[in-house]
Design a protein around this motif. Structure first.
Motif, PDB file in Angstrom:
ATOM      1  N   ALA A  91       0.839  -1.196   0.000  1.00 24.71           N
ATOM      2  CA  ALA A  91       0.000   0.000   0.000  1.00 24.71           C
ATOM      3  C   ALA A  91       0.876   1.248   0.000  1.00 24.71           C
ATOM      4  O   ALA A  91       1.998   1.243   0.499  1.00 24.71           O
ATOM      5  CB  ALA A  91      -0.925   0.006   1.214  1.00 24.71           C
ATOM      6  N   ASP A  92       0.339   2.326  -0.554  1.00 22.36           N
ATOM      7  CA  ASP A  92       1.069   3.592  -0.600  1.00 22.36           C
ATOM      8  C   ASP A  92       0.651   4.541   0.517  1.00 22.36           C
ATOM      9  O   ASP A  92       1.399   5.450   0.870  1.00 22.36           O
ATOM     10  CB  ASP A  92       0.836   4.263  -1.955  1.00 22.36           C
ATOM     11  N   ASP A  93      -0.534   4.321   1.073  1.00 21.93           N
ATOM     12  CA  ASP A  93      -1.021   5.186   2.147  1.00 21.93           C
ATOM     13  C   ASP A  93      -2.231   4.492   2.770  1.00 21.93           C
ATOM     14  O   ASP A  93      -2.732   3.493   2.241  1.00 21.93           O
ATOM     15  CB  ASP A  93      -1.406   6.555   1.597  1.00 21.93           C
ATOM     16  N   TYR A  94      -2.688   5.018   3.907  1.00 19.42           N
ATOM     17  CA  TYR A  94      -3.873   4.441   4.536  1.00 19.42           C
ATOM     18  C   TYR A  94      -4.697   5.529   5.199  1.00 19.42           C
ATOM     19  O   TYR A  94      -4.207   6.603   5.518  1.00 19.42           O
ATOM     20  CB  TYR A  94      -3.490   3.380   5.565  1.00 19.42           C
ATOM     21  N   VAL A  95      -5.983   5.214   5.392  1.00 26.24           N
ATOM     22  CA  VAL A  95      -6.895   6.058   6.155  1.00 26.24           C
ATOM     23  C   VAL A  95      -7.627   5.157   7.124  1.00 26.24           C
ATOM     24  O   VAL A  95      -8.091   4.069   6.749  1.00 26.24           O
ATOM     25  CB  VAL A  95      -7.911   6.784   5.244  1.00 26.24           C
ATOM     26  N   ALA A  96      -7.719   5.581   8.380  1.00 21.99           N
ATOM     27  CA  ALA A  96      -8.394   4.784   9.402  1.00 21.99           C
ATOM     28  C   ALA A  96      -9.865   5.167   9.490  1.00 21.99           C
ATOM     29  O   ALA A  96     -10.225   6.349   9.437  1.00 21.99           O
ATOM     30  CB  ALA A  96      -7.713   4.974  10.755  1.00 21.99           C
ATOM     31  N   LYS A  97     -10.731   4.170   9.595  1.00 22.14           N
ATOM     32  CA  LYS A  97     -12.163   4.410   9.766  1.00 22.14           C
ATOM     33  C   LYS A  97     -12.458   4.713  11.229  1.00 22.14           C
ATOM     34  O   LYS A  97     -11.851   4.096  12.116  1.00 22.14           O
ATOM     35  CB  LYS A  97     -12.964   3.177   9.341  1.00 22.14           C
ATOM     36  N   PRO A  98     -13.440   5.588  11.510  1.00 25.40           N
ATOM     37  CA  PRO A  98     -14.154   6.452  10.555  1.00 25.40           C
ATOM     38  C   PRO A  98     -13.250   7.610  10.120  1.00 25.40           C
ATOM     39  O   PRO A  98     -12.346   8.015  10.848  1.00 25.40           O
ATOM     40  CB  PRO A  98     -15.345   6.942  11.360  1.00 25.40           C
ATOM     41  N   HIS A 115     -12.872  11.453   7.629  1.00 28.44           N
ATOM     42  CA  HIS A 115     -13.515  12.566   6.925  1.00 28.44           C
ATOM     43  C   HIS A 115     -13.234  12.402   5.432  1.00 28.44           C
ATOM     44  O   HIS A 115     -12.105  12.122   5.032  1.00 28.44           O
ATOM     45  CB  HIS A 115     -12.973  13.902   7.421  1.00 28.44           C
ATOM     46  N   MET A 116     -14.246  12.593   4.614  1.00 25.83           N
ATOM     47  CA  MET A 116     -14.093  12.392   3.178  1.00 25.83           C
ATOM     48  C   MET A 116     -13.029  13.320   2.595  1.00 25.83           C
ATOM     49  O   MET A 116     -12.322  12.947   1.649  1.00 25.83           O
ATOM     50  CB  MET A 116     -15.423  12.608   2.472  1.00 25.83           C
ATOM     51  N   GLU A 117     -12.888  14.512   3.170  1.00 27.37           N
ATOM     52  CA  GLU A 117     -11.867  15.440   2.681  1.00 27.37           C
ATOM     53  C   GLU A 117     -10.462  14.860   2.836  1.00 27.37           C
ATOM     54  O   GLU A 117      -9.578  15.148   2.028  1.00 27.37           O
ATOM     55  CB  GLU A 117     -11.965  16.780   3.409  1.00 27.37           C
ATOM     56  N   GLU A 118     -10.265  14.048   3.875  1.00 29.38           N
ATOM     57  CA  GLU A 118      -8.947  13.431   4.050  1.00 29.38           C
ATOM     58  C   GLU A 118      -8.677  12.426   2.937  1.00 29.38           C
ATOM     59  O   GLU A 118      -7.563  12.363   2.395  1.00 29.38           O
ATOM     60  CB  GLU A 118      -8.852  12.736   5.412  1.00 29.38           C
ATOM     61  N   VAL A 119      -9.688  11.640   2.582  1.00 30.98           N
ATOM     62  CA  VAL A 119      -9.524  10.681   1.483  1.00 30.98           C
ATOM     63  C   VAL A 119      -9.202  11.421   0.186  1.00 30.98           C
ATOM     64  O   VAL A 119      -8.289  11.040  -0.549  1.00 30.98           O
ATOM     65  CB  VAL A 119     -10.794   9.827   1.309  1.00 30.98           C
ATOM     66  N   LEU A 120      -9.935  12.491  -0.090  1.00 34.39           N
ATOM     67  CA  LEU A 120      -9.701  13.259  -1.307  1.00 34.39           C
ATOM     68  C   LEU A 120      -8.286  13.840  -1.331  1.00 34.39           C
ATOM     69  O   LEU A 120      -7.606  13.806  -2.366  1.00 34.39           O
ATOM     70  CB  LEU A 120     -10.734  14.380  -1.426  1.00 34.39           C
ATOM     71  N   ALA A 121      -7.842  14.355  -0.194  1.00 30.72           N
ATOM     72  CA  ALA A 121      -6.503  14.937  -0.131  1.00 30.72           C
ATOM     73  C   ALA A 121      -5.429  13.878  -0.345  1.00 30.72           C
ATOM     74  O   ALA A 121      -4.433  14.109  -1.046  1.00 30.72           O
ATOM     75  CB  ALA A 121      -6.290  15.633   1.212  1.00 30.72           C
ATOM     76  N   ARG A 122      -5.619  12.707   0.240  1.00 27.08           N
ATOM     77  CA  ARG A 122      -4.625  11.639   0.095  1.00 27.08           C
ATOM     78  C   ARG A 122      -4.614  11.089  -1.336  1.00 27.08           C
ATOM     79  O   ARG A 122      -3.550  10.742  -1.852  1.00 27.08           O
ATOM     80  CB  ARG A 122      -4.888  10.537   1.120  1.00 27.08           C
ATOM     81  N   ILE A 123      -5.772  11.019  -1.955  1.00 25.56           N
ATOM     82  CA  ILE A 123      -5.818  10.595  -3.359  1.00 25.56           C
ATOM     83  C   ILE A 123      -5.090  11.603  -4.238  1.00 25.56           C
ATOM     84  O   ILE A 123      -4.309  11.232  -5.128  1.00 25.56           O
ATOM     85  CB  ILE A 123      -7.281  10.427  -3.825  1.00 25.56           C
ATOM     86  N   ARG A 124      -5.325  12.881  -4.007  1.00 22.67           N
ATOM     87  CA  ARG A 124      -4.618  13.905  -4.786  1.00 22.67           C
ATOM     88  C   ARG A 124      -3.108  13.760  -4.628  1.00 22.67           C
ATOM     89  O   ARG A 124      -2.351  13.871  -5.601  1.00 22.67           O
ATOM     90  CB  ARG A 124      -5.058  15.311  -4.351  1.00 22.67           C
ATOM     91  N   ALA A 125      -2.682  13.522  -3.395  1.00 24.35           N
ATOM     92  CA  ALA A 125      -1.244  13.379  -3.138  1.00 24.35           C
ATOM     93  C   ALA A 125      -0.677  12.151  -3.840  1.00 24.35           C
ATOM     94  O   ALA A 125       0.416  12.200  -4.421  1.00 24.35           O
ATOM     95  CB  ALA A 125      -0.991  13.300  -1.634  1.00 24.35           C
ATOM     96  N   LEU A 126      -1.404  11.040  -3.804  1.00 25.13           N
ATOM     97  CA  LEU A 126      -0.939   9.823  -4.469  1.00 25.13           C
ATOM     98  C   LEU A 126      -0.823  10.034  -5.975  1.00 25.13           C
ATOM     99  O   LEU A 126       0.155   9.597  -6.603  1.00 25.13           O
ATOM    100  CB  LEU A 126      -1.896   8.661  -4.180  1.00 25.13           C
ATOM    101  N   LEU A 127      -1.809  10.691  -6.559  1.00 18.91           N
ATOM    102  CA  LEU A 127      -1.788  10.940  -8.003  1.00 18.91           C
ATOM    103  C   LEU A 127      -0.637  11.864  -8.381  1.00 18.91           C
ATOM    104  O   LEU A 127       0.039  11.652  -9.393  1.00 18.91           O
ATOM    105  CB  LEU A 127      -3.122  11.529  -8.458  1.00 18.91           C
TER     106      LEU A 127
END
Length: 223
Positions: free
Chosen positions: A95-102, A104-116
């Protein structure tokens, strides 16, 4: 940019797909590990959001198999907050990164932007080509500081070319990375979007490389 969401919870799957689609991405989704593995193994995704606890085939097994098969797209894993061991196992599996549940959707979006960004070799949210600037955080495109209005599909084409600037991108690659799996794809539409972008962008930034595709570049010596 084309993403895959693999999450077995229907509500969370829907929320992720909606948020990522609203952010301008083309998004496919799966509800179990077997379907997710198949899609990730056969389709060219720019990034994947992958839950660890999946039915039929767990997320770690999916990820490990992808990496064994040389599938190198960035993967963001979703883990339970109290299971630190899942985070370690996920990173060790590739894996390149992770997000722990629960989360915030903004965190997922930010991490996706960073990965891309990182996968394309960019460190900043802002990417420049000549007088044109793309802010991947706000999805804003400007030329000499003035905003350029793009449709959603025009933006997808431009953002992909911008992230891969100075590299030849074929029509097939654009089609594969711009549309969801069940979208009725037509190579002629790419040419239409390229034509529209050329009218909206200053200078001759989008070059046609005959027989190969397109290159976004501010080099004046290129055709």
């Amino acid at each position: 940019m084309r993403l895959l969401v693999v999450e077995d919870d229907p509500d969370l799957n829907r929320q992720l797909v909606t948020a990522l689609s609203d952010a301008g991405y083309a998004v496919d989704h799966a509800f179990d590990g077997e379907e997710g593995h198949f899609l990730g193994d056969t389709e060219p995704y720019d990034a994947v959001v992958l839950d660890i606890g999946l039915p039929k085939m767990d997320g770690l097994s999916v990820l490990e198999q992808w990496r064994r098969d040389a599938r190198n797209m960035p993967v963001l894993i979703l883990t339970a907050r109290e299971r630190w061991s899942d985070k370690v196992a996920g990173m060790d599996a590739g894996a390149d990164d992770y997000v722990a549940k629960p989360f915030h959707m903004e965190e997922v979006l930010a991490r996706i932007r960073a990965l891309l960004r990182r996968s394309a070799g960019h460190a900043s949210n802002e990417i420049e080509c000549g007088p044109v600037r793309l802010d991947t955080k706000s999805s804003r495109v400007t030329a000499d500081g003035q905003p350029i209005k793009l449709t959603s599909h025009e933006y997808r084409v431009f953002a992909y070319l911008m992230l891969h600037r100075d590299r030849v991108v074929s029509r097939t690659e654009l089609i594969e990375h711009l549309y969801e799996q069940d979208f009725d794809r037509d190579s002629n539409t790419v040419e239409v979007f390229i034509g529209r972008l050329r009218k909206k962008l200053p200078g001759n930034l989008i070059k046609t490389v005959r027989g190969l595709g397109y290159r976004l570049s501010d080099r004046a010596d290129e055709a």
